[in-house]
Motif scaffolding. Structure first.
Motif, short mmCIF file in Angstrom:
data_model
loop_
_atom_site.label_atom_id
_atom_site.label_comp_id
_atom_site.label_asym_id
_atom_site.label_seq_id
_atom_site.Cartn_x
_atom_site.Cartn_y
_atom_site.Cartn_z
N MET A 116 -0.42 -0.05 19.72
CA MET A 116 -1.39 -0.54 18.77
C MET A 116 -1.30 0.25 17.47
SD MET A 116 -3.84 -2.63 18.33
CE MET A 116 -5.37 -2.91 17.59
N ARG A 117 -1.12 1.56 17.61
CA ARG A 117 -1.05 2.43 16.44
C ARG A 117 0.16 2.09 15.57
NH1 ARG A 117 -2.63 7.71 14.55
NH2 ARG A 117 -0.82 8.80 13.73
N SER A 118 1.30 1.77 16.21
CA SER A 118 2.52 1.46 15.44
C SER A 118 2.36 0.13 14.69
CB SER A 118 3.72 1.41 16.36
OG SER A 118 3.62 0.33 17.27
N ILE A 119 1.63 -0.81 15.27
CA ILE A 119 1.39 -2.08 14.58
C ILE A 119 0.53 -1.83 13.34
CG2 ILE A 119 0.22 -4.32 14.77
CD1 ILE A 119 1.07 -4.38 17.69
N LEU A 120 -0.47 -0.99 13.46
CA LEU A 120 -1.35 -0.65 12.34
C LEU A 120 -0.56 0.05 11.23
CD1 LEU A 120 -4.22 -0.69 11.24
CD2 LEU A 120 -4.60 1.49 12.38
N ILE A 121 0.28 0.98 11.57
CA ILE A 121 1.10 1.70 10.58
C ILE A 121 2.05 0.73 9.88
CG2 ILE A 121 2.91 3.43 10.31
CD1 ILE A 121 1.45 5.08 12.48
N THR A 122 2.70 -0.14 10.65
CA THR A 122 3.60 -1.14 10.07
C THR A 122 2.83 -2.08 9.14
OG1 THR A 122 4.99 -1.07 12.04
CG2 THR A 122 5.25 -2.98 10.60
N GLY A 123 1.65 -2.48 9.55
CA GLY A 123 0.81 -3.35 8.70
C GLY A 123 0.43 -2.67 7.40
N LEU A 124 0.07 -1.39 7.45
CA LEU A 124 -0.29 -0.65 6.24
C LEU A 124 0.91 -0.48 5.31
CD1 LEU A 124 -2.70 2.06 7.68
CD2 LEU A 124 -3.28 0.13 6.20
N LYS A 125 2.08 -0.25 5.88
CA LYS A 125 3.30 -0.13 5.07
C LYS A 125 3.59 -1.46 4.35
CE LYS A 125 5.67 3.42 7.81
NZ LYS A 125 6.83 3.69 8.67
N LEU A 126 3.49 -2.56 5.10
CA LEU A 126 3.72 -3.88 4.49
C LEU A 126 2.69 -4.17 3.40
CD1 LEU A 126 4.68 -6.02 7.61
CD2 LEU A 126 6.16 -5.31 5.73
N PHE A 127 1.45 -3.80 3.65
CA PHE A 127 0.40 -3.99 2.64
C PHE A 127 0.72 -3.18 1.39
CE2 PHE A 127 -3.47 -2.41 0.59
CZ PHE A 127 -4.04 -3.61 0.21
N ALA A 128 1.15 -1.94 1.53
CA ALA A 128 1.49 -1.09 0.39
C ALA A 128 2.66 -1.69 -0.39
CB ALA A 128 1.81 0.33 0.85
N ILE A 129 3.67 -2.17 0.31
CA ILE A 129 4.83 -2.78 -0.35
C ILE A 129 4.39 -4.02 -1.14
CG2 ILE A 129 6.99 -4.04 0.06
CD1 ILE A 129 7.44 -2.08 2.45
N CYS A 130 3.57 -4.86 -0.53
CA CYS A 130 3.08 -6.08 -1.21
C CYS A 130 2.23 -5.72 -2.42
CB CYS A 130 2.29 -6.94 -0.24
SG CYS A 130 3.32 -7.73 1.01
N ALA A 131 1.38 -4.70 -2.30
CA ALA A 131 0.53 -4.30 -3.41
C ALA A 131 1.36 -3.79 -4.59
CB ALA A 131 -0.46 -3.23 -2.95
N VAL A 132 2.37 -2.97 -4.32
CA VAL A 132 3.24 -2.47 -5.37
C VAL A 132 4.00 -3.62 -6.03
CG1 VAL A 132 5.28 -1.04 -5.83
CG2 VAL A 132 3.44 -0.14 -4.42
N ALA A 133 4.51 -4.53 -5.21
CA ALA A 133 5.24 -5.68 -5.75
C ALA A 133 4.34 -6.55 -6.62
CB ALA A 133 5.85 -6.51 -4.61
N ALA A 134 3.11 -6.79 -6.17
CA ALA A 134 2.17 -7.60 -6.95
C ALA A 134 1.83 -6.93 -8.28
CB ALA A 134 0.90 -7.87 -6.14
N LEU A 135 1.61 -5.63 -8.25
CA LEU A 135 1.32 -4.90 -9.50
C LEU A 135 2.51 -4.95 -10.45
CD1 LEU A 135 -0.66 -1.82 -8.12
CD2 LEU A 135 -1.54 -3.69 -9.52
N ALA A 136 3.72 -4.79 -9.91
CA ALA A 136 4.92 -4.84 -10.75
C ALA A 136 5.10 -6.23 -11.36
CB ALA A 136 6.15 -4.46 -9.93
N LEU A 137 4.91 -7.27 -10.58
CA LEU A 137 5.02 -8.63 -11.10
C LEU A 137 3.96 -8.91 -12.17
CD1 LEU A 137 5.81 -10.65 -7.86
CD2 LEU A 137 7.33 -10.27 -9.80
N GLY A 138 2.75 -8.43 -11.93
CA GLY A 138 1.68 -8.59 -12.93
C GLY A 138 2.02 -7.89 -14.24
N ALA A 139 2.58 -6.70 -14.15
CA ALA A 139 2.96 -5.95 -15.35
C ALA A 139 4.07 -6.67 -16.11
CB ALA A 139 3.39 -4.53 -14.98
N VAL A 140 5.08 -7.14 -15.40
CA VAL A 140 6.17 -7.87 -16.04
C VAL A 140 5.65 -9.14 -16.70
CG1 VAL A 140 8.29 -9.18 -15.60
CG2 VAL A 140 8.00 -6.91 -14.60
N ASN A 141 4.76 -9.86 -16.01
CA ASN A 141 4.19 -11.08 -16.57
C ASN A 141 3.40 -10.80 -17.84
OD1 ASN A 141 3.53 -13.97 -16.43
ND2 ASN A 141 1.46 -13.22 -16.10
#
Length: 184
Positions: free
Chosen positions: A1-26
């Protein structure tokens, strides 16, 4: 369960950084893209009216195919209109600019924004493709809106891109009717 939570948080962080980068470029590119669209429109209007001036655009609300009207002025007198038209092709909406004289006759046409199929519908961007519409649009010489209204070689030329042809033709026909009804 803990590994799923860590993987989910990593994916969330990657998506958040990507969204911020796309917003800045736009935010950096959006004003430049808007200016390029304005410049493209200005060039197209000049191309359609080399012998005249084009007045300021007026939004049109009475016809869904006619978006904007630009008066054409020759020697200070209004002699026609350039209409920004909306047509529907195979790839979706198409933006078309067409110059009409006061009788509704098409004098010049240019396909602008479109998502038509390369090699087929994209052929409509060429001035030679639009020649089939030049001189049509009056009550006695309607815009060809069906393949059987074209000479054999022109009808053969649109094979494979019939939906694009119909979208352009119907929009041009609506523009001609708009002008003939005195709404120019």
């Amino acid at each position: 369960m803990r590994s799923i939570l860590i993987t989910g948080l990593k994916l969330f962080a990657i998506c958040a950084v990507a969204a911020l980068a796309l917003g800045a470029v736009n935010s950096v590119t959006e004003p430049r893209i808007a200016q390029l669209k304005v410049d493209e429109l200005r060039r197209a209007l000049a191309e359609l009216t080399p012998d005249a001036e084009t007045g300021d655009g007026e939004d049109v609300a009475v016809n869904p195919a006619v978006l904007t009207r630009y008066p054409v002025l020759e020697g200070g007198e209004e002699t026609g209109s350039v209409l920004e038209l909306s047509g529907t092709g195979y790839g979706g909406d198409m933006k078309i600019l067409a110059r009409y004289d006061s009788s509704g006759e098409i004098r010049a046409v240019k396909l602008m924004d479109n998502e038509e199929t390369p090699g087929l519908g994209k052929k409509a961007e060429s001035p030679a493709y639009m020649d089939k519409f030049i001189g049509t649009g009056t009550a006695g010489n309607p815009v060809p809106t069906r393949k059987d209204m074209l000479p054999g070689e022109e009808a053969d030329a649109i094979t494979g891109a019939t939906i694009t042809f119909l979208g352009v033709a119907r929009a041009l026909s609506e523009g001609s009717l708009f002008v003939r009804q005195g709404r120019q």
